[in-house]
Motif scaffolding. Structure first.
Motif, PDB file in Angstrom:
ATOM      1  N   ARG A 702      85.869 -17.371 -78.944  1.00  0.00           N
ATOM      2  CA  ARG A 702      86.986 -17.313 -79.900  1.00  0.00           C
ATOM      3  C   ARG A 702      87.722 -18.646 -79.951  1.00  0.00           C
ATOM      4  N   LYS A 703      87.996 -19.227 -78.778  1.00  0.00           N
ATOM      5  CA  LYS A 703      88.692 -20.515 -78.729  1.00  0.00           C
ATOM      6  C   LYS A 703      87.855 -21.603 -79.376  1.00  0.00           C
ATOM      7  N   MET A 704      86.554 -21.600 -79.070  1.00  0.00           N
ATOM      8  CA  MET A 704      85.665 -22.618 -79.639  1.00  0.00           C
ATOM      9  C   MET A 704      85.556 -22.445 -81.157  1.00  0.00           C
ATOM     10  N   ARG A 705      85.513 -21.185 -81.609  1.00  0.00           N
ATOM     11  CA  ARG A 705      85.442 -20.922 -83.040  1.00  0.00           C
ATOM     12  C   ARG A 705      86.671 -21.468 -83.757  1.00  0.00           C
ATOM     13  N   ARG A 706      87.833 -21.300 -83.117  1.00  0.00           N
ATOM     14  CA  ARG A 706      89.077 -21.783 -83.706  1.00  0.00           C
ATOM     15  C   ARG A 706      89.089 -23.306 -83.767  1.00  0.00           C
ATOM     16  N   GLN A 707      88.614 -23.954 -82.710  1.00  0.00           N
ATOM     17  CA  GLN A 707      88.566 -25.413 -82.699  1.00  0.00           C
ATOM     18  C   GLN A 707      87.631 -25.949 -83.770  1.00  0.00           C
ATOM     19  N   LEU A 708      86.454 -25.341 -83.877  1.00  0.00           N
ATOM     20  CA  LEU A 708      85.492 -25.763 -84.898  1.00  0.00           C
ATOM     21  C   LEU A 708      86.032 -25.538 -86.298  1.00  0.00           C
ATOM     22  N   HIS A 709      86.783 -24.453 -86.474  1.00  0.00           N
ATOM     23  CA  HIS A 709      87.358 -24.136 -87.796  1.00  0.00           C
ATOM     24  C   HIS A 709      88.306 -25.239 -88.223  1.00  0.00           C
ATOM     25  N   TYR A 710      89.215 -25.656 -87.304  1.00  0.00           N
ATOM     26  CA  TYR A 710      90.164 -26.706 -87.649  1.00  0.00           C
ATOM     27  C   TYR A 710      89.460 -28.031 -87.875  1.00  0.00           C
ATOM     28  N   ARG A 711      88.447 -28.328 -87.026  1.00  0.00           N
ATOM     29  CA  ARG A 711      87.706 -29.577 -87.154  1.00  0.00           C
ATOM     30  C   ARG A 711      86.996 -29.647 -88.500  1.00  0.00           C
ATOM     31  N   THR A 712      86.379 -28.511 -88.904  1.00  0.00           N
ATOM     32  CA  THR A 712      85.657 -28.453 -90.175  1.00  0.00           C
ATOM     33  C   THR A 712      86.613 -28.580 -91.344  1.00  0.00           C
ATOM     34  N   ARG A 713      87.773 -27.936 -91.197  1.00  0.00           N
ATOM     35  CA  ARG A 713      88.738 -27.953 -92.302  1.00  0.00           C
ATOM     36  C   ARG A 713      89.289 -29.346 -92.527  1.00  0.00           C
ATOM     37  N   GLU A 714      89.512 -30.103 -91.415  1.00  0.00           N
ATOM     38  CA  GLU A 714      90.056 -31.446 -91.539  1.00  0.00           C
ATOM     39  C   GLU A 714      89.027 -32.418 -92.128  1.00  0.00           C
ATOM     40  N   SER A 715      87.759 -32.257 -91.729  1.00  0.00           N
ATOM     41  CA  SER A 715      86.733 -33.214 -92.162  1.00  0.00           C
ATOM     42  C   SER A 715      86.173 -32.901 -93.539  1.00  0.00           C
ATOM     43  N   ASP A 716      86.269 -31.638 -93.982  1.00  0.00           N
ATOM     44  CA  ASP A 716      85.652 -31.236 -95.252  1.00  0.00           C
ATOM     45  C   ASP A 716      86.682 -30.743 -96.261  1.00  0.00           C
ATOM     46  N   THR A 717      87.848 -31.404 -96.317  1.00  0.00           N
ATOM     47  CA  THR A 717      88.898 -30.946 -97.231  1.00  0.00           C
ATOM     48  C   THR A 717      88.505 -31.115 -98.686  1.00  0.00           C
ATOM     49  N   SER A 718      87.585 -32.032 -98.967  1.00  0.00           N
ATOM     50  CA  SER A 718      87.203 -32.284-100.356  1.00  0.00           C
ATOM     51  C   SER A 718      86.103 -31.354-100.845  1.00  0.00           C
ATOM     52  N   THR A 719      85.490 -30.607 -99.922  1.00  0.00           N
ATOM     53  CA  THR A 719      84.395 -29.721-100.327  1.00  0.00           C
ATOM     54  C   THR A 719      84.844 -28.276-100.297  1.00  0.00           C
ATOM     55  N   SER A 720      84.104 -27.443-100.999  1.00  0.00           N
ATOM     56  CA  SER A 720      84.431 -26.006-101.030  1.00  0.00           C
ATOM     57  C   SER A 720      83.236 -25.192-100.541  1.00  0.00           C
ATOM     58  N   VAL A 721      82.465 -25.777 -99.584  1.00  0.00           N
ATOM     59  CA  VAL A 721      81.286 -25.100 -99.061  1.00  0.00           C
ATOM     60  C   VAL A 721      81.704 -23.966 -98.141  1.00  0.00           C
ATOM     61  N   VAL A 722      81.152 -22.790 -98.380  1.00  0.00           N
ATOM     62  CA  VAL A 722      81.444 -21.644 -97.532  1.00  0.00           C
ATOM     63  C   VAL A 722      80.338 -21.508 -96.490  1.00  0.00           C
ATOM     64  N   ILE A 723      80.711 -21.610 -95.215  1.00  0.00           N
ATOM     65  CA  ILE A 723      79.738 -21.509 -94.135  1.00  0.00           C
ATOM     66  C   ILE A 723      79.633 -20.057 -93.715  1.00  0.00           C
ATOM     67  N   SER A 724      78.407 -19.543 -93.600  1.00  0.00           N
ATOM     68  CA  SER A 724      78.209 -18.148 -93.237  1.00  0.00           C
ATOM     69  C   SER A 724      78.602 -17.903 -91.791  1.00  0.00           C
ATOM     70  N   SER A 725      78.861 -16.628 -91.478  1.00  0.00           N
ATOM     71  CA  SER A 725      79.229 -16.251 -90.109  1.00  0.00           C
ATOM     72  C   SER A 725      78.139 -16.635 -89.124  1.00  0.00           C
ATOM     73  N   LEU A 726      76.867 -16.480 -89.528  1.00  0.00           N
ATOM     74  CA  LEU A 726      75.755 -16.822 -88.646  1.00  0.00           C
ATOM     75  C   LEU A 726      75.740 -18.311 -88.316  1.00  0.00           C
ATOM     76  N   GLU A 727      75.979 -19.145 -89.330  1.00  0.00           N
ATOM     77  CA  GLU A 727      76.010 -20.590 -89.109  1.00  0.00           C
ATOM     78  C   GLU A 727      77.159 -20.971 -88.187  1.00  0.00           C
ATOM     79  N   ILE A 728      78.297 -20.332 -88.387  1.00  0.00           N
ATOM     80  CA  ILE A 728      79.464 -20.606 -87.536  1.00  0.00           C
ATOM     81  C   ILE A 728      79.153 -20.252 -86.091  1.00  0.00           C
ATOM     82  N   GLU A 729      78.549 -19.066 -85.884  1.00  0.00           N
ATOM     83  CA  GLU A 729      78.249 -18.632 -84.519  1.00  0.00           C
ATOM     84  C   GLU A 729      77.202 -19.529 -83.869  1.00  0.00           C
ATOM     85  N   LYS A 730      76.252 -20.040 -84.658  1.00  0.00           N
ATOM     86  CA  LYS A 730      75.273 -20.989 -84.114  1.00  0.00           C
ATOM     87  C   LYS A 730      75.968 -22.263 -83.646  1.00  0.00           C
TER      88      LYS A 730
END
Length: 803
Positions: A702-730
Motif C-alpha cells: 500500500r505504501k509503495m503503491r502510494r509512492q508510485l502514484h505520486y511519482r507517476t502523477r508528478e512525471s506524467d502531468t501532461s499525459t492522460s494515460v490510464v494505467i491498469s490495476s495489473l500494471e500498477i501491481e507489477k
C-alpha cells in the motif's frame, strides 16, 4: 505520551483556493487526525479528492441552495403574536396585505398563539416594522423580526422497522415455543403477522375513498391495489401499493373530444363532463408520466380528505405519488404504469390458494431472511433481496418437489380458459382465474419437512451459474442469457430469478456479491440446524426450539465477511492449508469471453481454463513467484510440450524445478512463438503448481503503491494515460524487489503448492484453489492472508483486461 482517543478532534476551517484549500470557509473543517468534515452536510471525508467530489455533489449543492433560500425567507419573515386564539389564516393575511404582498403565513397549529408571516420583500418587512402599534380585531399585535436561526441539516428519521410489528420479538419467541410442533409454529407465525380483518377493512375503505374521488376527475378510472397488502402475504404495517388504471379514462377522453369537435362543426356545442373536468387541461394519450403523476398529486392533496404528506417521486425507476392517510397512518404509493405488478399479485394469490402450505412456508422463509439481514429492507432499495424475490424462491422450490406442490407457469397457461388469456406490454401473463382449474397436489409432505428441504435445496444450488425460471419450473444456464435475444437481456448477478411474466427482468438483480455470499452462508447454517434434534423436537426444559432459533437476529460477528471455511485461524496453530475462492461472475468477463461462453453447455470448463491462466499470470508476472507444473496435471497443449512460463523456470533445478527469477532488468524476452504455446494450454479437472516466493512482496504494497502514484502523477502531468490495476501491481512488485535486491536469495522464503479445481452444478460455480505449504514457516500464514484477498481481485482484473 499516547493520544487520548476520547478527546474532541481539533478542527480548522478551510476554503478552496488556487490548487488547494486555504483558511476561511465555514463549511469545511480540517480534522487534526486527518481528513475533513463538511459541517453543512455533517459528513467526514478522508482526503481532498473525496472532499472535492462531495462539494460538487448533489447533496451539498442542494443544501447550499436550501440554506440560501431559508436565509432569504428569514430576512423577509415576521413573528406575530397577540391575536385572538382561533384567528384564521385569511384574517391575518388580509391585515398584513395592506403593507404589501404576503407570500406565506404559517400558523402555530398546536395552540394558535403565533404566526410567521413571510412578505414578498425586505422593504415590505421594514414598512410593517415602521408602524409602532398594530391592532387586529381589537387586539394589540406584537410584531417583530423573525429570529435568525442557524441552518442545520437534520436527516429525516427512518422509521424503526420494529414498530411495524405489533408483536415484540421476545413475545414472538414465547408464543412460538408453546406450540406442539414445527408445523403449528409456522401456522402460528402466519396468524401473528398477517393483517386482521379490521385492518383489511380499513384498507378497503381507503381504496374506496380514493376510487370515489378519482372518478370525479378521471371518469371510468380504477384504483387497483397490488403488492404485499393484497398478495396473500400481508403483514402488519405494510404499505398500500395502488395502480391507477386510466385505460378507460383515455377512451372516455377521446370520445368526449370527438363528440365536442362534431358539435362544434354542427354549431350545437353544449357543456360536457370533460369541459368541467380536470381532463380539459391534459391529454392522457400524449402526456408524460411526470405530468400525469403531478396531476394525481394535486387531486390527492386538494380533494381527498384525510390525506397529507403527498409527494410525487417522478425520478425513480418506477415513478409514484407517495401519500399518508392521516387518520389510519397508512402509507401508500400510486403508480400509473404498473399493470404487470397487478398481474404478479394475482399470480401469488393463485399460488397461495392452491395449497394451504404455501402461505406459512413463505411467511417463515421471509421472516428468516429479514432477521438475517438478507431481505426486506424497510427503507427500500439497497443490495438486499426484496420480499417478492424471496417468495418466488419458495414457489420455485415447491414446483420442484416430487411430486410438485405447485404447477409451473406454463402448466397454468395450458389449463387456462380462453377468457383468461392476458398479454401485458407484450408479455404473456395467462393463467386461470378460477382456482378449481388447478388440480390438488399429490404431495403430502408436512411443513416441518418442507422447511428443511427448502434450505437443503438452495444450499446445494448453483446460483452463480444458473437462472431460475418459474415459467418452466427449471433452471437455465446463465450463458443462455447473454445473447442478443430481447427477452433474455437479464441483469445477471450473484442470484438470478427470472420474473414469471416479464422475462427480461431479474427480480434479484439489485443484490451485490456480499449479499449473495451472505445469503448462501445463511442457507448452509439453516440447513445444518434443521437436521438437528433441537429443530425437530420440542424442548422439555423451556429452551428455544423449532423454527425460533432460525429467527435469532445476526450478531455483528456474523455480519462480517467470513474467512475461508477450510482455514483454521486458531492462535498458535500451524496452517496446513488454506483455500482461495474465485466465484464465477459474468459481469467481470470481457465481451469476447462472454461471447465464447454464450450458449455453451460446458461453459464452466471454459471459464476454469481462463481462471487457471489468470492465476498463473498473477503469481508469475504480477508477484514474481516461481511456478512449475506437477506431473499428472490435466493440461492439454495441442501437441506442444511446454514446461513453464517465460523461460524463468528450469525443470532440472532443485526445489521441485523452481529457480529464483531474474532481476527485473535481466529477464529475457519471451518469443511470440512461446507465448502462443503458453496461451494454447487448456487446463482441465484439477491442476497443481509448485511455487516459491523469494521476496516479501506482500509487505508494504500500500505504501509503495502510494509512492508510485505520486511519482507517476508528478512525471506524467501532461499525459492522460490510464494505467491498469495489473500494471500498477507489477510496478509495485518491481519496486519492492529493487529495495530487497541485496537480500539473501539462495533459497525461497516460502515454498507451497497451488491446487486448482472446479466446483459447480450442485453448488455455486467457482474455482477453489488449495494453498498448502511444502515446508512449514511462520511467514506462510501471513502470506496466505495476502493471497486470500489479492489473487481473486487480480484474477478478476485479468478477466476485464482480456480481449
Amino acid at each position: 505520551g499516547g493520544v487520548d482517543e476520547f478527546a474532541p478532534p481539533e478542527v480548522y476551517p478551510y476554503t478552496k483556493a488556487r490548487g488547494g484549500w486555504s483558511m476561511g470557509e465555514p463549511d469545511v473543517e480540517v480534522l487534526a487526525r486527518g481528513g475533513y468534515r463538511c459541517s453543512l452536510c455533517d459528513v467526514r471525508l478522508p482526503n481532498s479528492p473525496t472532499l472535492n467530489d462531495h462539494l460538487k455533489g448533489k447533496k451539498h449543492q442542494k443544501l447550499l441552495s436550501v440554506r440560501t433560500a431559508r436565509k432569504s425567507q428569514q430576512e423577509k419573515s415576521l413573528f406575530v403574536s397577540g391575536f385572538h386564539k382561533g384567528s384564521s389564516n385569511l384574517e391575518i393575511t388580509d391585515y398584513f396585505q395592506t403593507f404589501g404582498t404576503v407570500a406565506n403565513v404559517i400558523m402555530d397549529k398546536d395552540k394558535g398563539l403565533y404566526a410567521i408571516i413571510e412578505m414578498e420583500s425586505t422593504e415590505e418587512v421594514e414598512k410593517v416594522l415602521s408602524i409602532t402599534h398594530h391592532c387586529m380585531n381589537g387586539q394589540k399585535l406584537r410584531v417583530k423580526h423573525k429570529e435568525n436561526t442557524e441552518f442545520k441539516y437534520i436527516p429525516k428519521k427512518k422509521q424503526d422497522p420494529g414498530k411495524k410489528q405489533l408483536i415484540d420479538f421476545e413475545e414472538l419467541i414465547q408464543a412460538l415455543c408453546q406450540a406442539v410442533d414445527v408445523d403449528e409454529q409456522m401456522k402460528q407465525l402466519l396468524q401473528l403477522f398477517e393483517l386482521t380483518d379490521s385492518e383489511k377493512m380499513l384498507r378497503n375503505l381507503v381504496v374506496s375513498l380514493l376510487q370515489e374521488v378519482f372518478l370525479e376527475f378521471f371518469p371510468s378510472c380504477r384504483i387497483l391495489p397490488f403488492g404485499s397488502s393484497v398478495n396473500a402475504f400481508d403483514i402488519h404495517g405494510c404499505d398500500m401499493d395502488l395502480y391507477l388504471d386510466l385505460e378507460h379514462t383515455k377512451t372516455f377522453q377521446a370520445n368526449a373530444r370527438s363528440t365536442a369537435e362534431t358539435e362544434e362543426v354542427n354549431g350545437t356545442k353544449q357543456d360536457t363532463q370533460s369541459e368541467s373536468s380536470i381532463l380539459s387541461d391534459i391529454d392522457l394519450e400524449t402526456s408524460t408520466t411526470t405530468e400525469v403523476l403531478e396531476l394525481v398529486a394535486t387531486v390527492l392533496q386538494k380533494c381527498v380528505p384525510g390525506v397529507h404528506k403527498v409527494q410525487a417521486v417522478t425520478t425513480a425507476r418506477l415513478p409514484v405519488v407517495k401519500f399518508i392517510h392521516k387518520e389510519s397512518g397508512l402509507q401508500g404509493d400510486i403508480s400509473i404504469n404498473n399493470r404487470l405488478a397487478v398481474r404478479n399479485t394475482m399470480f401469488l394469490q393463485l399460488c397461495a390458494s392452491v395449497d394451504q402450505r404455501v402461505r406459512p412456508l413463505v411467511y417463515a422463509v421471509r421472516y428468516w431472511a429479514k432477521q438475517k439481514q438478507l431481505a426486506g429492507n424497510p427503507f427500500g432499495g439497497g443490495p438486499l433481496m426484496n420480499n417478492y424475490a424471496v417468495t418466488l424462491l419458495v414457489v420455485f422450490f415447491l414446483q420442484n418437489r416430487t411430486p410438485p406442490v405447485l404447477p409451473t407457469v406454463n402448466r397454468l397457461k395450458e389449463i387456462a380458459d380462453e377468457d383468461d388469456h392476458c398479454v401485458i406490454d407484450g408479455w404473456d401473463c395467462t393463467f386461470p382465474s378460477d382456482r378449481s382449474k388447478v388440480e390438488p397436489s399429490a404431495n403430502s409432505e408436512a411443513l416441518c419437512g418442507l422447511f428443511t428441504e427448502f434450505y437443503k435445496f438452495y444450499s446445494q444450488f448453483d446460483f452463480a451459474g444458473t437462472v431460475i425460471s418459474l415459467r418452466k419450473g427449471k433452471v437455465h444456464l446463465v450463458t443462455d442469457f447473454i445473447g442478443p435475444e430481447s427477452d433474455k437481456n437479464l441483469r445477471l448477478g450473484p442470484i438470478n430469478i427470472q420474473d414469471p411474466f416479464e422475462l427480461s427482468h431479474n427480480v434479484s438483480g439489485n443484490i451485490n456479491e456480499r449479499t449473495g455470499q451472505k445469503f448462501k452462508r445463511q442457507l448452509d447454517e439453516a440447513f445444518k440446524y434443521c437436521r438437528s434434534l433441537q429443530y425437530q423436537r420440542k424442548s422439555n426444559k423451556g429452551k428455544i426450539w423449532g423454527i425460533v432459533r432460525l429467527f435469532q437476529p445476526l450478531s455483528s460477528t456474523e455480519c462480517s465477511p467470513a474467512h475461508s471455511p477450510a482455514v483454521d485461524y486458531s492462535p498458535g496453530k500451524e496452517l496446513s492449508h488454506g483455500v482461495l475462492t474465485i466465484p464465477f461472475k459474468l459481469s467481470s468477463l470481457s465481451e469476447k469471453t462472454r461471447g465464447k461462453l454464450h450458449g455453451s453447455p460446458d461453459f464452466r470448463e471454459i471459464w476454469f481454463n481462463k481462471v487457471c491462466h489468470a492465476v498463473l499470470y498473477v503469481m508469475e508476472t504480477v508477484l514474481e513467484c516461481s511456478c512449475s507444473w506437477t506431473e499428472g496435471n490435466n493440461v492439454q497443449t495441442n501437441d506442444v510440450k511446454v514446461s513453464s512460463f517465460d523461460g524463468i523456470l528450469n525443470k532440472g533445478e532443485d526445489n521441485f524445478g523452481l529457480k529464483r527469477p531474474y532481476p527485473v532488468e535481466e529477464i529475457p524476452e519471451t518469443s511470440s512463438t512461446k507465448k502462443a504455446k503458453v496461451e494454447s494450454l487448456q487446463y482441465q479437472g484439477e491442476v497443481t503448481w509448485h511455487c516459491a516466493v523469494w521476496n516479501r512482496v506482500w509487505i508494504g504494497r500500500r505504501k509503495m503503491r502510494r509512492q508510485l502514484h505520486y511519482r507517476t502523477r508528478e512525471s506524467d502531468t501532461s499525459t492522460s494515460v490510464v494505467i491498469s490495476s495489473l500494471e500498477i501491481e507489477k510496478k509495485v512488485t518491481e519496486a519492492i524487489l529493487q529495495q530487497e535486491e541485496n537480500g539473501d536469495k539462495s533459497s525461497p522464503l516460502i515454498m507451497f503448492t497451488l491446487c486448482a479445481f472446479l466446483v459447480g452444478g450442485n453448488e455455486d460455480t467457482r474455482t477453489m484453489i488449495r494453498v498448502s505449504p511444502i515446508q512449514q514457516t511462520a511467514l506462510f500464514l501471513e502470506f496466505f492472508h495476502f493471497l486470500e484477498y489479492f489473487v481473486p481481485k487480480m484474477t478478476e482484473k485479468c478477466f476485464e483486461k482480456s480481449d
